[in-house]
Scaffold this motif. Structure first.
Motif, PDB file in Angstrom:
ATOM      1  N   ARG A   9       1.579   5.090   1.383  1.00 44.20           N
ATOM      2  CA  ARG A   9       0.214   5.391   0.910  1.00 44.20           C
ATOM      3  C   ARG A   9       0.373   5.064  -0.699  1.00 44.20           C
ATOM      4  NH1 ARG A   9       0.393  10.328   3.832  1.00 44.20           N
ATOM      5  NH2 ARG A   9       1.277  11.534   1.877  1.00 44.20           N
ATOM      6  N   VAL A  12       0.114   1.174  -1.137  1.00 42.44           N
ATOM      7  CA  VAL A  12      -1.316   0.759  -0.597  1.00 42.44           C
ATOM      8  C   VAL A  12      -2.153   0.774  -1.676  1.00 42.44           C
ATOM      9  CG1 VAL A  12      -3.208   1.327   0.897  1.00 42.44           C
ATOM     10  CG2 VAL A  12      -1.043   0.866   1.875  1.00 42.44           C
ATOM     11  N   THR A  13      -2.001   2.022  -2.209  1.00 46.09           N
ATOM     12  CA  THR A  13      -2.698   2.451  -3.521  1.00 46.09           C
ATOM     13  C   THR A  13      -2.794   1.538  -4.618  1.00 46.09           C
ATOM     14  OG1 THR A  13      -2.984   4.803  -2.922  1.00 46.09           O
ATOM     15  CG2 THR A  13      -3.465   4.168  -5.290  1.00 46.09           C
ATOM     16  N   SER A  16      -4.084  -1.854  -3.561  1.00 42.76           N
ATOM     17  CA  SER A  16      -5.443  -2.023  -3.565  1.00 42.76           C
ATOM     18  C   SER A  16      -6.138  -1.964  -5.026  1.00 42.76           C
ATOM     19  CB  SER A  16      -5.958  -0.675  -2.938  1.00 42.76           C
ATOM     20  OG  SER A  16      -5.383  -0.711  -1.592  1.00 42.76           O
ATOM     21  N   ALA A  51       1.474  -3.438   5.153  1.00 43.22           N
ATOM     22  CA  ALA A  51       0.302  -2.428   4.632  1.00 43.22           C
ATOM     23  C   ALA A  51      -0.310  -3.079   3.324  1.00 43.22           C
ATOM     24  CB  ALA A  51       1.113  -1.290   4.282  1.00 43.22           C
ATOM     25  N   ALA A  55      -4.391  -3.816   3.519  1.00 46.19           N
ATOM     26  CA  ALA A  55      -5.185  -3.163   2.419  1.00 46.19           C
ATOM     27  C   ALA A  55      -5.915  -4.130   1.460  1.00 46.19           C
ATOM     28  CB  ALA A  55      -4.234  -2.087   1.489  1.00 46.19           C
ATOM     29  N   THR A  56      -5.408  -5.401   1.336  1.00 51.34           N
ATOM     30  CA  THR A  56      -6.076  -6.225   0.326  1.00 51.34           C
ATOM     31  C   THR A  56      -6.793  -7.462   0.878  1.00 51.34           C
ATOM     32  OG1 THR A  56      -3.840  -7.438   0.002  1.00 51.34           O
ATOM     33  CG2 THR A  56      -4.312  -5.729  -1.513  1.00 51.34           C
TER      34      THR A  56
END
Length: 255
Positions: A9, A12-13, A16, A51, A55-56
């Motif tokens: 997570r 990914v943040t 992103s 991931a 995400a991107t």
């Protein structure tokens, strides 16, 4: 403990919000470790890349795996632990590199940085050695050892030769200081130094780690009586906030 889900997570943040590369740090040669444990690092790195790409929507995502040999240190629960031999460390690192590259589309996005097992073993000698190791250091210096913290100057064989030449006179050898597990009753070279931690508590924590018992953070739970707070006149001021800290919340730019 930070879980795999927490890590995914968080990266990914980061991805992103514009980051394109993350670096993951690991150790090799931990107590009870197996080859399969080390190979799971490759799986985790692959998941990070997957991931990030998901995400991107971009393949311009990279990850670096940085790993070195585990060196037990004084005043920690691992001060009694044995070290893995350089041969075991280097063998696992080779297997890990191959596993990272086993999926080519993912492996090309993963950098791999590592420290060989040989320097780690000498670090272990210096970290947990007693005054007898001083004679080894002197012998290395007499044989031309300088700036051995730099890989281009480090000679593992010079340290081994010095240990072979000096230590038998004391009834010990290089393995005695490094790859040997200590017993609870053994007097350790640093026992006369007080770090604040109770030795019995450290031993119990060592036993807990071998049974894979997860210790809670004492900032959020009752005191574990490790010895630091009363002996160092320390009082824990941080308490539960009730807020979930992960995943991290992006902070808006001041622009």
């Amino acid at each position: 403990m930070v879980s795999e889900e927490d890590l995914i997570r968080t990266v990914v943040t980061a991805y992103s919000n514009g980051w394109r590369q993350v670096k993951l740090y690991f150790m090799c040669g931990l107590p009870t470790e197996t080859d399969e444990d080390v190979l799971q690092i490759a799986r985790l790195a692959h998941e990070v890349i997957r991931a990030g790409r998901a995400a991107t929507g971009s393949k311009d995502i990279r990850c670096t795996v940085s790993i070195g040999g585990f060196v037990p240190k004084p005043h920690t629960p691992f001060q009694w632990a044995s070290m893995c031999s350089p041969e075991v460390i280097d063998g696992r690192l080779r297997k890990l590199k191959a596993e990272i590259n086993s999926e080519r589309s993912l492996g090309r996005a993963i950098g791999f940085r590592y420290h060989d097992g040989e320097p780690s073993l000498i670090e272990g000698l210096l970290s947990r050695g007693d005054r007898r190791v001083g004679a080894v250091i002197r012998r290395v210096w007499e044989e031309g050892g300088r700036f051995d913290g730099w890989s281009e100057h480090f000679s593992y064989q010079r340290w081994v030769d010095a240990a072979v030449a000096v230590l038998p006179a004391y009834g010990v050898d290089l393995d005695w200081y490094t790859t040997r597990e200590r017993e609870q009753a053994e007097v350790l070279p640093w026992d006369h130094l007080d770090s604040g931690l109770d030795k019995d508590w450290l031993w119990q924590d060592w036993q807990d780690s071998r049974s894979e018992y997860e210790q809670d953070d004492c900032r959020w739970t009752p005191c574990f009586d490790c010895g630091v707070c009363p002996s160092m006149d320390t009082e824990i001021q941080i308490g539960p906030t009730g807020r979930k800290l992960l995943p991290l919340t992006p902070v808006a730019s001041a622009r």
